[in-house]
Design an enzyme around this catalytic site. Structure first.
Site, PDB file in Angstrom:
ATOM      1  N   ASP A  82       0.840  -1.202   0.000  1.00  0.00           N
ATOM      2  CA  ASP A  82       0.000   0.000   0.000  1.00  0.00           C
ATOM      3  C   ASP A  82       0.881   1.261   0.000  1.00  0.00           C
ATOM      4  O   ASP A  82       1.842   1.353   0.769  1.00  0.00           O
ATOM      5  CB  ASP A  82      -0.885  -0.033   1.262  1.00  0.00           C
ATOM      6  CG  ASP A  82      -2.046   0.944   1.199  1.00  0.00           C
ATOM      7  OD1 ASP A  82      -2.477   1.289   0.084  1.00  0.00           O
ATOM      8  OD2 ASP A  82      -2.528   1.348   2.287  1.00  0.00           O
ATOM      9  N   HIS A 203      -9.617   4.491  -1.692  1.00  0.00           N
ATOM     10  CA  HIS A 203      -8.895   4.532  -0.412  1.00  0.00           C
ATOM     11  C   HIS A 203      -9.780   5.244   0.608  1.00  0.00           C
ATOM     12  O   HIS A 203     -10.714   5.941   0.247  1.00  0.00           O
ATOM     13  CB  HIS A 203      -7.575   5.298  -0.567  1.00  0.00           C
ATOM     14  CG  HIS A 203      -6.509   4.510  -1.272  1.00  0.00           C
ATOM     15  ND1 HIS A 203      -5.263   4.323  -0.726  1.00  0.00           N
ATOM     16  CD2 HIS A 203      -6.516   3.859  -2.457  1.00  0.00           C
ATOM     17  CE1 HIS A 203      -4.539   3.588  -1.560  1.00  0.00           C
ATOM     18  NE2 HIS A 203      -5.274   3.297  -2.620  1.00  0.00           N
ATOM     19  N   GLY A 204      -9.453   5.081   1.881  1.00  0.00           N
ATOM     20  CA  GLY A 204     -10.234   5.761   2.911  1.00  0.00           C
ATOM     21  C   GLY A 204     -11.638   5.188   3.019  1.00  0.00           C
ATOM     22  O   GLY A 204     -12.590   5.897   3.366  1.00  0.00           O
TER      23      GLY A 204
HETATM   24 ZN   LIG Z   1      -4.559   5.058   0.988  1.00  0.00          ZN
END
Ligand SMILES: [Zn+2]
Length: 278
Positions: A82, A203-204
Site C-alpha cells: 500500500d 482509499h479511505g
Molecule cells: Zn490510501
C-alpha cells in the site's frame, strides 16, 4: 493455498461488479482475523501493509506471516504493497513475495509520477503482478494535507501513458475518517471510469457512506481499502475493557481484539459483494 496474483482478483471483481476488500494489517492477530474471516465467507481477499506499519515491523516479517496464514486457507489471498514509495521499495516487495503493488506518486508532478510508475510497471508486468497508481489528493483526517479531486483528463492521459492495472482516485474520500459518513462525488467517479476503463480503487473506505460505496462499485470501483476502522475499533474495545480494573486476562483481550477485527471484515465483505466469490 499459496498467495495469488492480485491481478486475477482485481479482474474478476471488475468483470463481475463487486469489489475486493483490501485490509491493512500490522500484526499476526490482524492477519489471522482478515484471512480466516474471508475464508469463512468464501471471499477472495487482499491483505495489505503500508508505510506506517513498516516503521515498526520489517516487510519480510509481515510477508512471511501473511504467506503462512494464507497457505492454510482455501481462498485466494493476495498480498498488496500500500502506498509504495518508489522503484526500490517495489523491488523489495517483489523479493519478499508480495503479489500486488502500488506506487503512490500523487505528490509528484504528473510527468514524474508517470516516469516512475512506468519503471515499476515493467517489473510488475514481467512477473504477472498488478500495479496500482494514484492521482489527485485524498488527504488524511487530522493532518493539514490538501485535498484535490482527481482530474479526469489527467486520469485518462496517465492511464494511457503508464498502462497501470488500477487507479486510486480522490472523490472526497479521506484517509482515517473514522466514524464519519462521507459522501463521495459519484458523478465525478462516473466521468473518470468512462475515461480510464480500468479498475478504480477507493482509499479511505472507513469513512465513506455504505450506500455510496455500493454505488461506487457499480461505477467501476473494484478494490476498497480499509485500515483505520479496525485500528480505531480496537482502541475503543480496549478502552472499554480496561476501564474495568479487574480485567487482566491478556489472552481474553487478545481474542477480543481479533473478534473486533473479524466483525469489521465480515461487514465489509458483505458490503463489497465479494461474499461467496472465492
Ligand atoms: Zn490510501
Amino acid at each position: 493455498m499459496p498467495l495469488v496474483s492480485g491481478k486475477k482478483l482485481l479482474e474478476d471483481a471488475h468483470t463481475n461488479g463487486y469489489a475486493i476488500g483490501a485490509f491493512s494489517v500490522d500484526h499476526l492477530n490482524s492477519i489471522v482475523a482478515v484471512i480466516e474471516t474471508a475464508e469463512e465467507m468464501e471471499s477472495p481477499v487482499m491483505v495489505q501493509t503500508g508505510q506506517g506499519t513498516f516503521k515498526q515491523t520489517k516487510m519480510n516479517y509481515l510477508a512471511a506471516l501473511v504467506k503462512e496464514v494464507a497457505s492454510d486457507a482455501k481462498i485466494p489471498v493476495a498480498l498488496h504493497l500500500d502506498h509504495g514509495t518508489g522503484f526500490e521499495q517495489a523491488i523489495q516487495a517483489i523479493r519478499c513475495g508480495y503479489t500486488s503493488l502500488m506506487f503512490d506518486g500523487s505528490r509528484l508532478d504528473i510527468e514524474e509520477n508517470i516516469s516512475i510508475t512506468r519503471q515499476i510497471k515493467i517489473a510488475s508486468e514481467t512477473l504477472g503482478l498488478p500495479l496500482e497508481a494514484e492521482l489527485g489528493k485524498l488527504g488524511t483526517r487530522g493532518s493539514d494535507e490538501i485535498q484535490l479531486l482527481t482530474d479526469p483528463d489527467e486520469a485518462e492521459y496517465f492511464a494511457k501513458e503508464t498502462n497501470v492495472d488500477s487507479l486510486a482516485v480522490a472523490l472526497g474520500n479521506i484517509h482515517a475518517a473514522y466514524g464519519e459518513d462521507l459522501s463521495i462525488n459519484l458523478e465525478h467517479l462516473k466521468i473518470i471510469n468512462d475515461r480510464v476503463g480500468i479498475p478504480i480503487v477507493l482509499h479511505g473506505g472507513t469513512g465513506v457512506l455504505h450506500d455510496d460505496i455500493k454505488k461506487a462499485i457499480q461505477l467501476g470501483v473494484s478494490k476498497v481499502n480499509i485500515a483505520t476502522e479496525w485500528r480505531r475499533a480496537t482502541i475503543d474495545y480496549l478502552r472499554s475493557e480496561l476501564s474495568n480494573e479487574d480485567q487482566n486476562n491478556f489472552f481474553a483481550l487478545n481474542m477480543g481484539i481479533r473478534n473486533t477485527i473479524c466483525d469489521i471484515v465480515r461487514t465489509k465483505i458483505e458490503l463489497f459483494g465479494s461474499l461467496g466469490k472465492a
